[in-house]
Design a protein around this motif. Structure first.
Motif, PDB file in Angstrom:
ATOM      1  N   PRO A 126       0.839  -1.213   0.000  1.00 19.68           N
ATOM      2  CA  PRO A 126       0.000   0.000   0.000  1.00 19.68           C
ATOM      3  C   PRO A 126       0.866   1.252   0.000  1.00 19.68           C
ATOM      4  O   PRO A 126       2.084   1.164   0.092  1.00 19.68           O
ATOM      5  N   THR A 127       0.262   2.406  -0.089  1.00 23.22           N
ATOM      6  CA  THR A 127       1.034   3.661  -0.064  1.00 23.22           C
ATOM      7  C   THR A 127       1.379   4.056   1.368  1.00 23.22           C
ATOM      8  O   THR A 127       2.440   4.642   1.610  1.00 23.22           O
ATOM      9  N   HIS A 128       0.474   3.761   2.276  1.00 22.29           N
ATOM     10  CA  HIS A 128       0.699   4.052   3.687  1.00 22.29           C
ATOM     11  C   HIS A 128       0.245   2.870   4.532  1.00 22.29           C
ATOM     12  O   HIS A 128      -0.692   2.163   4.162  1.00 22.29           O
ATOM     13  N   LEU A 129       0.906   2.686   5.655  1.00 26.31           N
ATOM     14  CA  LEU A 129       0.600   1.560   6.526  1.00 26.31           C
ATOM     15  C   LEU A 129       0.961   1.935   7.952  1.00 26.31           C
ATOM     16  O   LEU A 129       2.026   2.518   8.204  1.00 26.31           O
ATOM     17  N   GLY A 187       5.980  -5.372  17.123  1.00 22.22           N
ATOM     18  CA  GLY A 187       5.811  -6.808  17.201  1.00 22.22           C
ATOM     19  C   GLY A 187       5.013  -7.411  16.060  1.00 22.22           C
ATOM     20  O   GLY A 187       5.074  -8.628  15.839  1.00 22.22           O
ATOM     21  N   GLN A 188       4.284  -6.561  15.338  1.00 26.34           N
ATOM     22  CA  GLN A 188       3.507  -7.079  14.209  1.00 26.34           C
ATOM     23  C   GLN A 188       4.406  -7.377  13.014  1.00 26.34           C
ATOM     24  O   GLN A 188       5.598  -7.059  12.993  1.00 26.34           O
ATOM     25  N   GLN A 189       3.791  -7.978  12.012  1.00 28.26           N
ATOM     26  CA  GLN A 189       4.477  -8.313  10.778  1.00 28.26           C
ATOM     27  C   GLN A 189       3.838  -7.519   9.635  1.00 28.26           C
ATOM     28  O   GLN A 189       2.657  -7.179   9.688  1.00 28.26           O
ATOM     29  N   VAL A 190       4.640  -7.207   8.611  1.00 29.12           N
ATOM     30  CA  VAL A 190       4.117  -6.426   7.495  1.00 29.12           C
ATOM     31  C   VAL A 190       4.637  -6.996   6.175  1.00 29.12           C
ATOM     32  O   VAL A 190       5.758  -7.520   6.116  1.00 29.12           O
ATOM     33  N   THR A 191       3.806  -6.906   5.141  1.00 24.96           N
ATOM     34  CA  THR A 191       4.198  -7.318   3.784  1.00 24.96           C
ATOM     35  C   THR A 191       3.963  -6.166   2.834  1.00 24.96           C
ATOM     36  O   THR A 191       2.856  -5.628   2.762  1.00 24.96           O
ATOM     37  N   LEU A 192       4.995  -5.786   2.132  1.00 22.24           N
ATOM     38  CA  LEU A 192       4.925  -4.701   1.157  1.00 22.24           C
ATOM     39  C   LEU A 192       5.082  -5.306  -0.233  1.00 22.24           C
ATOM     40  O   LEU A 192       5.858  -6.249  -0.417  1.00 22.24           O
ATOM     41  N   ASP A 234      17.726 -10.329  10.136  1.00 26.88           N
ATOM     42  CA  ASP A 234      16.983 -11.427   9.506  1.00 26.88           C
ATOM     43  C   ASP A 234      15.469 -11.237   9.586  1.00 26.88           C
ATOM     44  O   ASP A 234      14.721 -11.986   8.944  1.00 26.88           O
ATOM     45  N   ARG A 235      15.028 -10.250  10.347  1.00 26.06           N
ATOM     46  CA  ARG A 235      13.595  -9.950  10.389  1.00 26.06           C
ATOM     47  C   ARG A 235      13.089  -9.470   9.021  1.00 26.06           C
ATOM     48  O   ARG A 235      11.903  -9.494   8.751  1.00 26.06           O
ATOM     49  N   PHE A 236      14.027  -9.025   8.209  1.00 29.20           N
ATOM     50  CA  PHE A 236      13.698  -8.563   6.866  1.00 29.20           C
ATOM     51  C   PHE A 236      13.910  -9.725   5.886  1.00 29.20           C
ATOM     52  O   PHE A 236      14.967 -10.366   5.892  1.00 29.20           O
ATOM     53  N   SER A 237      12.912  -9.963   5.063  1.00 34.57           N
ATOM     54  CA  SER A 237      13.043 -10.990   4.028  1.00 34.57           C
ATOM     55  C   SER A 237      12.279 -10.533   2.795  1.00 34.57           C
ATOM     56  O   SER A 237      11.441  -9.630   2.867  1.00 34.57           O
ATOM     57  N   ALA A 238      12.579 -11.144   1.683  1.00 27.12           N
ATOM     58  CA  ALA A 238      11.911 -10.757   0.441  1.00 27.12           C
ATOM     59  C   ALA A 238      11.857 -11.956  -0.484  1.00 27.12           C
ATOM     60  O   ALA A 238      12.526 -12.976  -0.266  1.00 27.12           O
ATOM     61  N   ARG A 239      11.055 -11.813  -1.508  1.00 29.79           N
ATOM     62  CA  ARG A 239      11.011 -12.832  -2.542  1.00 29.79           C
ATOM     63  C   ARG A 239      10.532 -12.193  -3.837  1.00 29.79           C
ATOM     64  O   ARG A 239       9.917 -11.131  -3.820  1.00 29.79           O
ATOM     65  N   GLN A 240      10.809 -12.874  -4.930  1.00 31.99           N
ATOM     66  CA  GLN A 240      10.368 -12.410  -6.242  1.00 31.99           C
ATOM     67  C   GLN A 240       9.593 -13.532  -6.906  1.00 31.99           C
ATOM     68  O   GLN A 240       9.972 -14.696  -6.827  1.00 31.99           O
ATOM     69  N   PHE A 241       8.536 -13.168  -7.568  1.00 33.09           N
ATOM     70  CA  PHE A 241       7.617 -14.131  -8.173  1.00 33.09           C
ATOM     71  C   PHE A 241       7.919 -14.317  -9.660  1.00 33.09           C
ATOM     72  O   PHE A 241       8.650 -13.522 -10.252  1.00 33.09           O
ATOM     73  N   SER A 250       7.235  -9.563  -9.978  1.00 30.58           N
ATOM     74  CA  SER A 250       6.822  -8.739  -8.853  1.00 30.58           C
ATOM     75  C   SER A 250       7.526  -9.245  -7.595  1.00 30.58           C
ATOM     76  O   SER A 250       8.097 -10.340  -7.584  1.00 30.58           O
ATOM     77  N   SER A 251       7.466  -8.438  -6.553  1.00 35.15           N
ATOM     78  CA  SER A 251       8.236  -8.788  -5.361  1.00 35.15           C
ATOM     79  C   SER A 251       7.487  -8.383  -4.105  1.00 35.15           C
ATOM     80  O   SER A 251       6.626  -7.496  -4.127  1.00 35.15           O
ATOM     81  N   GLU A 252       7.802  -9.067  -3.032  1.00 35.99           N
ATOM     82  CA  GLU A 252       7.286  -8.733  -1.711  1.00 35.99           C
ATOM     83  C   GLU A 252       8.444  -8.561  -0.744  1.00 35.99           C
ATOM     84  O   GLU A 252       9.424  -9.311  -0.811  1.00 35.99           O
ATOM     85  N   LEU A 253       8.290  -7.585   0.135  1.00 43.01           N
ATOM     86  CA  LEU A 253       9.226  -7.401   1.242  1.00 43.01           C
ATOM     87  C   LEU A 253       8.464  -7.673   2.528  1.00 43.01           C
ATOM     88  O   LEU A 253       7.392  -7.104   2.736  1.00 43.01           O
ATOM     89  N   ASN A 254       8.987  -8.547   3.353  1.00 41.10           N
ATOM     90  CA  ASN A 254       8.370  -8.879   4.627  1.00 41.10           C
ATOM     91  C   ASN A 254       9.257  -8.415   5.777  1.00 41.10           C
ATOM     92  O   ASN A 254      10.478  -8.588   5.733  1.00 41.10           O
ATOM     93  N   VAL A 255       8.629  -7.852   6.775  1.00 45.44           N
ATOM     94  CA  VAL A 255       9.352  -7.470   7.986  1.00 45.44           C
ATOM     95  C   VAL A 255       8.598  -8.044   9.175  1.00 45.44           C
ATOM     96  O   VAL A 255       7.409  -7.768   9.352  1.00 45.44           O
ATOM     97  N   ASN A 256       9.284  -8.857   9.962  1.00 45.20           N
ATOM     98  CA  ASN A 256       8.684  -9.469  11.147  1.00 45.20           C
ATOM     99  C   ASN A 256       9.073  -8.710  12.408  1.00 45.20           C
ATOM    100  O   ASN A 256      10.053  -7.960  12.420  1.00 45.20           O
ATOM    101  N   ALA A 257       8.292  -8.941  13.455  1.00 46.09           N
ATOM    102  CA  ALA A 257       8.610  -8.382  14.781  1.00 46.09           C
ATOM    103  C   ALA A 257       8.992  -6.911  14.680  1.00 46.09           C
ATOM    104  O   ALA A 257      10.089  -6.506  15.075  1.00 46.09           O
TER     105      ALA A 257
END
Lengths: 114, 114
Positions: free
Chosen positions: B8-11, B16-21, B62-69, B73-80
């Motif tokens: 999204p544009t803003h979040l 402690g939560q997790q987010v996917t961009l 390591d809380r930061f991770s990503a992947r490409q499809f 396209s790609s996703e960035l994940n941030v945990n905790a």
């Protein structure tokens, strides 16, 4: 260490004057340099790039100069306009040689006075 | 042609939560990079993916991770999430296999961690 820095945090110029934004870099392995413009709320916008085998490159109203001897990069904007007001970043590709992994400086804010 | 699009544009999240961009590169671009930009600073490299493989990783935990499809396209994940993760997260794409290819940025996702 790797560092890309800018000499001045803020530059204020009169509309119509020429602007010069400076950048120092420390990684002699960098062979590709880019200038980006970032307006508020937007992502960096590509302005102009230069490879290390060149010392000058011109675009529309912009010129980039590269001095590898003193590890210095500059962006010259001719006839600065109010729309040029933004934060300007220089970036280098560092020892990775990979432009997906750029090293950015902290940025210079350009303010254009009407 | 559409540029790099991010959602999204803003979040707003809490600690402690997790987010996917998410990021969609420019059509034809196979390389995607992620950057974090803290207020008042230049973007800092997090990850690069090329042809679905990780090509580089910056100095992030390591809380930061990503992947490409397969569609690049790609996703960035941030945990905790931590308060310090509050920043503008930028995605950039580039043309494949041309060495010092230009990096084009999206407008970013502004993440606020409360």
């Amino acid at each position: 260490g790797e560092n890309v820095g800018l000499h001045l945090p803020t530059l204020s110029v009169q509309e119509g004057d020429n602007s010069i934004i400076n950048c120092a870099y420390s990684n002699s392995a960098s062979d590709y340099f880019i200038w980006y413009k970032q307006e508020s709320g937007k992502g960096p916008q590509f302005i102009i790039d230069i490879r290390s085998n060149m010392d000058k490159r011109q675009g529309q109203r912009v010129t980039v100069l590269l001095n590898k001897t003193v590890k210095h990069l500059s962006l010259q904007i001719a006839a600065t306009q109010p729309g040029d007001s933004a934060v300007y970043f220089c970036a280098e590709n560092g020892s990775s040689g990979n432009t997906g992994k750029l090293i950015f400086g902290q940025g210079t804010t350009l303010q254009v006075k009407p | 042609d559409a540029g790099v699009t991010q959602s999204p544009t803003h979040l707003i999240k809490t600690r402690g939560q997790q987010v996917t961009l998410r990021c969609s590169p420019i059509s034809g671009h196979k390389s995607v990079s992620w950057y974090q930009q803290v207020l008042g600073q230049g973007p800092q490299f997090i990850f690069q993916y090329y042809e679905k493989e990780e090509r580089g990783r910056g100095n992030f935990p390591d809380r930061f991770s990503a992947r490409q499809f397969p569609n690049y396209s790609s996703e960035l994940n941030v945990n905790a999430l931590l308060l310090g993760d509050s920043a503008l997260y930028l995605c950039a794409s580039s043309l494949p296999g041309q060495g010092n290819e230009k990096l084009f940025f999206g407008s970013g996702t502004q993440l606020s961690v409360l």
